[in-house]
Structures are given as C-alpha cells and as structure tokens.
Design an enzyme around this catalytic site. Structure first.
Site, PDB file in Angstrom:
ATOM      1  N   ASN A  79      71.707  74.579  41.157  1.00  7.41           N
ATOM      2  CA  ASN A  79      70.636  75.260  40.419  1.00  7.41           C
ATOM      3  C   ASN A  79      71.052  76.707  40.164  1.00  7.41           C
ATOM      4  OD1 ASN A  79      68.745  73.201  40.121  1.00  7.41           O
ATOM      5  ND2 ASN A  79      67.590  73.747  41.963  1.00  7.41           N
ATOM      6  N   HIS A 107      64.244  67.518  35.788  1.00  9.06           N
ATOM      7  CA  HIS A 107      65.342  68.043  34.952  1.00  9.06           C
ATOM      8  C   HIS A 107      65.489  67.233  33.667  1.00  9.06           C
ATOM      9  CE1 HIS A 107      67.181  70.753  38.093  1.00  9.06           C
ATOM     10  NE2 HIS A 107      66.542  69.908  38.883  1.00  9.06           N
TER      11      HIS A 107
HETATM   12  C1  HEM Z   1      65.858  65.835  48.276  1.00  7.02           C
HETATM   13  C2  HEM Z   1      65.793  66.631  47.227  1.00  7.02           C
HETATM   14  C3  HEM Z   1      66.085  66.176  45.826  1.00  7.02           C
HETATM   15  C4  HEM Z   1      65.954  64.956  45.249  1.00  7.02           C
HETATM   16  C5  HEM Z   1      65.458  63.649  45.890  1.00  7.02           C
HETATM   17  C6  HEM Z   1      66.389  65.085  43.870  1.00  7.02           C
HETATM   18  C7  HEM Z   1      66.387  64.064  42.942  1.00  7.02           C
HETATM   19  C8  HEM Z   1      66.776  64.177  41.631  1.00  7.02           C
HETATM   20  C9  HEM Z   1      66.727  63.118  40.649  1.00  7.02           C
HETATM   21  C10 HEM Z   1      66.243  61.698  40.921  1.00  7.02           C
HETATM   22  C11 HEM Z   1      67.207  63.617  39.495  1.00  7.02           C
HETATM   23  C12 HEM Z   1      67.352  62.887  38.165  1.00  7.02           C
HETATM   24  C13 HEM Z   1      68.749  62.319  38.065  1.00  7.02           C
HETATM   25  C14 HEM Z   1      68.959  61.532  36.796  1.00  7.02           C
HETATM   26  O1  HEM Z   1      68.059  60.800  36.353  1.00  7.02           O
HETATM   27  O2  HEM Z   1      70.075  61.628  36.224  1.00  7.02           O
HETATM   28  C15 HEM Z   1      67.584  64.984  39.728  1.00  7.02           C
HETATM   29  C16 HEM Z   1      68.154  65.825  38.800  1.00  7.02           C
HETATM   30  C17 HEM Z   1      68.705  67.036  39.117  1.00  7.02           C
HETATM   31  N1  HEM Z   1      68.627  67.706  40.323  1.00  7.02           N
HETATM   32 FE1  HEM Z   1      67.705  67.043  41.967  1.00  7.02          FE
HETATM   33  N2  HEM Z   1      66.771  66.373  43.641  1.00  7.02           N
HETATM   34  C18 HEM Z   1      66.613  67.079  44.814  1.00  7.02           C
HETATM   35  C19 HEM Z   1      66.910  68.403  45.019  1.00  7.02           C
HETATM   36  C20 HEM Z   1      67.700  69.156  44.197  1.00  7.02           C
HETATM   37  C21 HEM Z   1      68.307  70.415  44.545  1.00  7.02           C
HETATM   38  C22 HEM Z   1      68.157  71.105  45.885  1.00  7.02           C
HETATM   39  C23 HEM Z   1      69.040  70.802  43.473  1.00  7.02           C
HETATM   40  C24 HEM Z   1      69.893  72.016  43.293  1.00  7.02           C
HETATM   41  C25 HEM Z   1      70.510  72.625  44.288  1.00  7.02           C
HETATM   42  C26 HEM Z   1      68.879  69.801  42.438  1.00  7.02           C
HETATM   43  C27 HEM Z   1      69.473  69.845  41.201  1.00  7.02           C
HETATM   44  C28 HEM Z   1      69.316  68.877  40.220  1.00  7.02           C
HETATM   45  C29 HEM Z   1      69.881  68.996  38.902  1.00  7.02           C
HETATM   46  C30 HEM Z   1      70.714  70.132  38.355  1.00  7.02           C
HETATM   47  C31 HEM Z   1      69.499  67.834  38.207  1.00  7.02           C
HETATM   48  C32 HEM Z   1      69.829  67.497  36.766  1.00  7.02           C
HETATM   49  C33 HEM Z   1      71.184  66.829  36.683  1.00  7.02           C
HETATM   50  C34 HEM Z   1      71.522  66.568  35.242  1.00  7.02           C
HETATM   51  O3  HEM Z   1      71.710  67.558  34.505  1.00  7.02           O
HETATM   52  O4  HEM Z   1      71.598  65.391  34.849  1.00  7.02           O
HETATM   53  N3  HEM Z   1      68.063  68.822  42.913  1.00  7.02           N
HETATM   54  N4  HEM Z   1      67.292  65.316  41.031  1.00  7.02           N
END
Ligand code: HEM
Length: 487
Positions: free
Chosen positions: A131, A58
């Site tokens: 999402n 993202h």
């Molecule tokens: C075990 C599964 C997942 C892991 C380990 C994971 C991990 C991460 C990490 C490390 C980031 C970056 C955060 C940052 O640097 O600020 C991120 C961003 C993000 N993730 Fe996940 N994620 C997972 C699953 C999901 C799922 C299922 C969704 C949605 C339902 C999701 C939605 C998002 C969104 C929207 C962002 C961006 C947040 C922003 O705008 O700063 N992720 N994720």
C-alpha cells in the site's frame, strides 16, 4: 483511418464473414426476428457476459509495465536472483488502486492506495502487494472482512455509513495509527505517481549462506510527494472521477515515465525478540533511527497496457508468490493474506488465471502437474501429468525458498505478543507530534467532519478516547471540533 489502411473483414467469433452488421434478419421487412440470425444472439450473449466479479477490495485501479533495476549490492541480505547484482533489470507489472470504492468509483478520495508489483524474474514471478501507507488498520486477519464491511455499503441504507466506520474503529484501538496517517496530509495523493509505496509487512530475506533478515520495503517516489486537500479532492472527484487513471496513462504515453527508488530496512533475525516493538505488528513502523533505509534499486514504469480489461482487470497479484531468497514473516495479517489472494483469483478469474499473459511467468516457464479446469490452454501438452515419473518430468530441487522460523509455546488463539514499548497508541501519538500546526489542524478538521456524522454519542466518545490516549491535545482538539460541528 485513411482509405488506404488495410482492413479486415468483420467476422463471427468463429471467423465467418458477416454480410450485414446494421440490420438483423426478420421474417419479412416488418416481421419478427429470425432465430437463424445467430450473429445477433452471439453478440447479445457475449455482451451479457462482459463483466466478471470486481475485486472485493481494491476494485478501482490502474496498471502499467516497466522494469526494476538494481542499483546497490544487497546480496549480503538475499540470494534472490533478480536482486543479485547492480545493473540487473527485471520486467515489472504494477497496479495501483483505491481500496473501498467499487470499479466505477472516483479516484480522488481519502483512502489508502494499493501498490501492487509483479516482478517477472528468472526464478518465477515475485509479487509484492503493498500500500502507500507504512502501516495498516488491524493486526489480525480474521478482522479483515468485518473491517471492510464497515468501509463498504450498509446492508440496509446501501451507502457507506459513518456509524459503521466509527463504531468499528472506536472498538479497534489498534487502528489509531493508520487512521491518523489516513486523515493526515498524505491521505489523498494527487496521483498514483506522487505517492510512496510500502510493503507495510515485514518479510524475510535469506542470503546464499542461509542467514535470514527481517525486511521492510519502501518505494520512494522520484516525482515527489503531492497530495490533495479534502476540498481539492471533492472538486476533482466531481468533474473527473478517473483522475488517477488519466494521469498515469497520459504521463506514460507522453514519455514522462514515473519512477520510484526502492529502499529497505533490514533487521538481523536475532534482534527481533528484544526489539522495543513487535517487528511483525502491521500497525507499527520501525523508526528509521533504529533501522535506516538501505538503497536497493529503481522501479520505472514506461509502457501502458494495450487492453485494460485483459491486463489490468485480470491481473492477479498474490503475497504468496515468493522466489528463492524471499519469504513470509510470522505477521498474522500477512499469513492470512497468503491464503486470501489466490483464492480470490480462483473465484474472480478461474483456476487457470496463471495462464493469462499478464499473470504467467515471462522470464521462465512454469512446469508442474496442475492440469485442466475451465479455459485451459494447452498447458503441459502431452507431457505426463504426475510425479515422480520416468519420462523426464520436472523434479523438485530440495532447496527451500526461505529459512525456517523459530516457534515456541502451545497452539491457541493468541493475541500478537507485545514487546516493551507496544501499545495501540504510542506511534499514533508520535506521528501527531511530528505534524506541523497546520497539518494538525487539517487532521482534526477531517476527523471531526467524519465523527460529527455519527448518530450515537457513545461511539463518538469512545473514538475520541482513542485519539486522546495517543496524545491529550489531539483528543481535546478533536472533542472541541466535533462539539462545534454538532452544535
Ligand atoms: C488479512 C488482511 C487482508 C486480506 C484478507 C486481503 C484480501 C484481499 C483480497 C481478497 C483482494 C482482492 C484480490 C483480487 O481479487 O485480485 C485484495 C486486494 C489487494 N490488497 Fe488486500 N487484503 C488484506 C490486507 C492487505 C494489506 C495489509 C495490504 C497492503 C499492505 C493489501 C493490499 C492489497 C492490494 C494492493 C490489493 C490489490 C491488488 C491488485 O492490484 O490486484 N491488502 N486484498
């Protein structure tokens, strides 16, 4: 700027006036630079440090401020203060994103879109990090780094490889539902304004009497759903890689404020064990016929950030940021995410990221004994930095934010429990059969375009087998389309 606009004197970072911003000091008119011209070195050194690590996923996104207003009484389901009564308004910061691309990638691509919200409530910040898809590819968090590696650049070729994408997907049949969704018509939204948002996960709500409910969030776009075809997207991505950023910023600047209606599905806790699908399986939806949508309120975005780096790049959302009345479900993916985000923020932004304006509470003040670290503002001042203390320090409430969850059985590396109708294909098949003939044709064309690039027949055959397990016609059409493209 007119000549009459008051202007500040240009200064060094410590505030001293700059005499010359055009010519660096030299030893004589044609000579080498002087070390004593520290202004140059301050500029160059600061410039070298402008970038921070981009989000590991993202990375590419757009943000805006606004508010959430409750429009229906849901106090029977949750005691969360910001949801307690119709008319109540809470400030919100939203960030939308693509998933796989790096910071400079094009917006108009086939990829899920992030839908992250920070509600600045009087009981602390509540983050809902969802999402634009109601489901996800996988259901165990230990698979996430492997999955993302297949979406990013290959270690040798340095580009995304169809082999890696399809090898992983074909070996992970639980992706079939999400992949069908992604290659369907909603796989490339026309803009961030024209898509829905979902919690995807199930969360817990608990009311003032302590009764708990399982809840899924649906943010329905009031702009209407609009999508791009693969050809339209390719054309836009080529000429305007920033199309989503441009669209959101321009709409808000022009006063066309995007909004979404929040609805929830609510499952009484006692219905979970016997429900036909595992209600905590992130690869499944709860059909609306089982749990209809209940209106909650309206999200409006009406203010652009002044500074994209300070407020969007440094925004830190964590699914672990709960407030009283809202908590996690036992969804293993969600449980893994409860750790991953704040850890990413400590690496990407530093331990004091919660002191940045966009991340700090706005409607209350944080009081705790976390102190110091790099870039600490004067958080805590002279107050004692330990607890318990006799000097009026903050105290614990003794009131848990959410309700306890029943558990049973022995510890172990268990697969998520299967309920009566659970398999990896049933809901993918249902989604395929819901599609019009035209949409099915576009779905098969898109999937075949990807599969035809795969170098190994065994991977292609295994992938087609998964779609055939969802629906025989789906698999047959895909097989024929891939064969035609590879002929
Ligand atoms: C075990 C599964 C997942 C892991 C380990 C994971 C991990 C991460 C990490 C490390 C980031 C970056 C955060 C940052 O640097 O600020 C991120 C961003 C993000 N993730 Fe996940 N994620 C997972 C699953 C999901 C799922 C299922 C969704 C949605 C339902 C999701 C939605 C998002 C969104 C929207 C962002 C961006 C947040 C922003 O705008 O700063 N992720 N994720």
């Amino acid at each position: 700027m007119s000549d009459s606009t008051p202007r500040a004197v240009l200064t060094t970072e410590s505030g001293a006036p700059i005499a010359d911003n055009q010519n660096t000091a030299t030893a004589g008119p044609g000579g080498p630079l002087l070390v004593q011209d520290q202004y140059l070195f301050e500029k160059l050194a600061r410039f070298n440090r402008e970038r921070i690590p981009e989000r590991v996923v993202h990375a590419r996104g757009s943000g805006a401020y606004g508010h959430f207003e409750v429009t229906a009484d849901v106090s029977r389901f949750t005691k969360a203060h910001f949801l307690a009564e119709p008319g109540r308004r809470t400030e919100v910061f939203a960030r939308f994103s693509t998933v796989a691309g790096n910071l400079g990638a094009a917006d108009a691509v086939r990829d899920p879109r992030g839908f992250a919200l920070k509600f600045y409530t009087q009981q602390g910040n509540y983050d809902l990090v969802g999402n634009n898809t109601p489901v996800f590819f996988i259901k165990d968090p230990s698979k996430f780094p492997d999955f993302i590696h297949t979406q990013k650049r290959d270690p040798y070729t340095g580009i995304q490889e169809a082999d890696n994408v399809w090898d992983f997907w074909s070996l992970s049949p639980e992706v079939t539902h999400q992949v069908t969704w992604l290659f369907g018509d909603r796989g490339i939204p026309a803009s961030y304004r024209h898509m829905d948002g979902f919690s995807s996960h199930t969360y817990q709500w608990v009311n003032a009497d302590g009764a708990a409910f399982w809840v899924k969030y649906h943010f329905k776009t009031d702009q209407g759903i609009r999508n791009l075809t693969a050809d339209e997207a390719a054309a836009i991505a080529g000429v305007d890689p920033d199309s989503h950023q441009r669209d959101l910023r321009e709409a808000i600047d022009a006063g066309r404020f995007p909004s979404w209606t929040l609805k929830v599905q609510v499952m009484p806790v006692e219905e979970a064990a016997a429900y036909r699908f595992n209600p905590f399986d992130l690869t499944k939806v709860w059909p609306h016929a089982d749990y209809p949508l209940i209106e909650v309120g309206r999200l409006v975005l009406d203010r652009n950030p002044e500074n994209v780096f300070a407020e969007v790049e440094q925004a830190a959302f964590s699914p672990a940021n709960f407030v009283p009345g809202i908590g996690p479900s036992p969804d293993k993916m969600l449980q893994g995410r409860l750790f991953a985000y704040a850890d990413a923020h400590r690496y990407r932004l530093g331990v004091n990221h919660t002191q940045l304006a966009v991340n700090a509470p706005h409607a209350t003040v944080a009081h705790n004994h976390g102190r110091d670290g790099a870039m600490a503002a004067n958080a805590g001042g002279r107050a004692k930095n330990y607890e318990p203390n006799s000097f009026g320090g903050p105290y614990e409430t003794g009131r848990p934010l959410w309700a306890p969850t029943e558990v049973s059985g022995a510890t172990g590396t268990h697969a998520a429990p299967s309920h009566a109708e659970d398999d990896d294909f049933v809901q993918a098949g249902n989604l395929y059969r819901l599609m019009s003939e035209d949409e099915r044709a576009r779905l098969v064309e898109g999937l075949a375009g990807g599969l035809a690039q795969v170098s190994r027949d065994d991977i292609v055959a295994r992938a087609i087998g998964n779609f055939r397990a969802a629906d025989a016609e789906y698999g047959d059409r895909l097989e024929a389309a891939v064969k035609a493209l590879r002929a």
